[in-house]
Design a protein around this motif. Structure first.
Motif, PDB file in Angstrom:
ATOM      1  N   LEU A  10      79.785 -45.602  79.050  1.00  0.00           N
ATOM      2  CA  LEU A  10      79.898 -44.147  79.189  1.00  0.00           C
ATOM      3  C   LEU A  10      79.637 -43.452  77.853  1.00  0.00           C
ATOM      4  N   GLU A  11      80.227 -43.971  76.781  1.00  0.00           N
ATOM      5  CA  GLU A  11      79.970 -43.404  75.451  1.00  0.00           C
ATOM      6  C   GLU A  11      78.479 -43.467  75.116  1.00  0.00           C
ATOM      7  N   SER A  12      77.882 -44.603  75.394  1.00  0.00           N
ATOM      8  CA  SER A  12      76.465 -44.803  75.085  1.00  0.00           C
ATOM      9  C   SER A  12      75.571 -43.933  75.959  1.00  0.00           C
ATOM     10  N   LEU A  13      75.927 -43.770  77.225  1.00  0.00           N
ATOM     11  CA  LEU A  13      75.151 -42.918  78.120  1.00  0.00           C
ATOM     12  C   LEU A  13      75.171 -41.476  77.620  1.00  0.00           C
ATOM     13  N   ASN A  14      76.328 -40.990  77.223  1.00  0.00           N
ATOM     14  CA  ASN A  14      76.408 -39.627  76.691  1.00  0.00           C
ATOM     15  C   ASN A  14      75.545 -39.454  75.446  1.00  0.00           C
ATOM     16  N   ARG A  15      75.551 -40.448  74.566  1.00  0.00           N
ATOM     17  CA  ARG A  15      74.690 -40.390  73.366  1.00  0.00           C
ATOM     18  C   ARG A  15      73.212 -40.394  73.756  1.00  0.00           C
ATOM     19  N   GLU A  16      72.871 -41.231  74.735  1.00  0.00           N
ATOM     20  CA  GLU A  16      71.472 -41.326  75.165  1.00  0.00           C
ATOM     21  C   GLU A  16      71.003 -40.022  75.803  1.00  0.00           C
ATOM     22  N   LEU A  17      71.839 -39.418  76.624  1.00  0.00           N
ATOM     23  CA  LEU A  17      71.459 -38.140  77.234  1.00  0.00           C
ATOM     24  C   LEU A  17      71.270 -37.067  76.161  1.00  0.00           C
ATOM     25  N   GLU A  18      72.154 -37.040  75.172  1.00  0.00           N
ATOM     26  CA  GLU A  18      72.020 -36.078  74.073  1.00  0.00           C
ATOM     27  C   GLU A  18      70.739 -36.336  73.280  1.00  0.00           C
ATOM     28  N   ARG A  19      70.431 -37.594  73.033  1.00  0.00           N
ATOM     29  CA  ARG A  19      69.194 -37.945  72.319  1.00  0.00           C
ATOM     30  C   ARG A  19      67.975 -37.444  73.087  1.00  0.00           C
ATOM     31  N   ARG A  20      67.963 -37.656  74.397  1.00  0.00           N
ATOM     32  CA  ARG A  20      66.826 -37.218  75.218  1.00  0.00           C
ATOM     33  C   ARG A  20      66.711 -35.696  75.242  1.00  0.00           C
ATOM     34  N   ARG A  21      67.834 -35.017  75.319  1.00  0.00           N
ATOM     35  CA  ARG A  21      67.805 -33.546  75.347  1.00  0.00           C
ATOM     36  C   ARG A  21      67.293 -33.000  74.020  1.00  0.00           C
ATOM     37  N   THR A  22      67.726 -33.593  72.931  1.00  0.00           N
ATOM     38  CA  THR A  22      67.271 -33.172  71.605  1.00  0.00           C
ATOM     39  C   THR A  22      65.762 -33.392  71.480  1.00  0.00           C
ATOM     40  N   ALA A  23      65.300 -34.518  71.992  1.00  0.00           N
ATOM     41  CA  ALA A  23      63.865 -34.843  71.910  1.00  0.00           C
ATOM     42  C   ALA A  23      63.021 -33.847  72.697  1.00  0.00           C
ATOM     43  N   ARG A  24      63.562 -33.277  73.753  1.00  0.00           N
ATOM     44  CA  ARG A  24      62.791 -32.310  74.548  1.00  0.00           C
ATOM     45  C   ARG A  24      63.231 -30.863  74.317  1.00  0.00           C
ATOM     46  N   GLY A  25      63.964 -30.623  73.257  1.00  0.00           N
ATOM     47  CA  GLY A  25      64.315 -29.261  72.888  1.00  0.00           C
ATOM     48  C   GLY A  25      65.634 -28.738  73.400  1.00  0.00           C
TER      49      GLY A  25
END
Length: 162
Positions: free
Chosen positions: A144-159
């Protein structure tokens, strides 16, 4: 239920949309990158004869000092709502992810019906079951911690868009 049989449900609540959460959780090869505390190595290993889907060889671990070698393939997929898989090797059984949009959150549930087949774990399950279950819970908290980080990483990458 035999001593080495486990039913381990996990529920996650994640801010996001169902498609983005599904995309992360359904890409088994990428687990090693975004969930590195648990998935040490994953590689595609041909096609599963029973399902006709890609078969993956996995090396995973929990908090306890042992590693699990197992294989997995998807058995059913209804994107972005459900994803089912089977496991064989040190872990043998099946799991199903269910995803549901709830406002700005996604409720994700993973039902894991698995037998510990690694000889040491199988032999010790009769008295170590609570500890093995706790080990699984630790791994899923890390997920769950890692999923939240991954979603944030993807959102940052797409603005920053959710």
């Amino acid at each position: 239920m035999k001593a080495n049989e486990y039913f381990m449900p996990t529920e996650w609540r994640v801010k996001g949309n169902i498609q983005e959460v599904y995309d992360v959780c359904s890409n088994f090869l990428d687990y090693q990158r975004w969930w590195p505390e648990v998935y040490l190595n994953i590689r595609a290993e041909g096609v599963d004869e029973e399902t006709g889907n890609e078969r993956y060889a996995l090396l995973s671990r929990g908090k306890l000092p042992y590693k699990l070698r197992w294989f997995s393939s998807k058995t059913h997929e209804d994107a972005p709502r459900t994803l089912s898989l089977k496991a064989s090797g040190d872990l043998a059984g099946r799991g199903t992810w269910r995803f549901e949009q709830d406002g700005e959150y996604v409720n994700a549930r993973f039902d894991w019906y698995v037998n510990a087949e690694k000889p040491l774990l199988k032999r010790l399950s009769w008295f170590m079951k609570p500890i093995f279950r706790s080990n699984h819970d630790w791994a899923m908290r890390k997920g769950l911690e890692s999923l939240n980080r991954e979603l944030e990483r993807r959102r940052t990458a797409r603005g920053g868009m959710i």
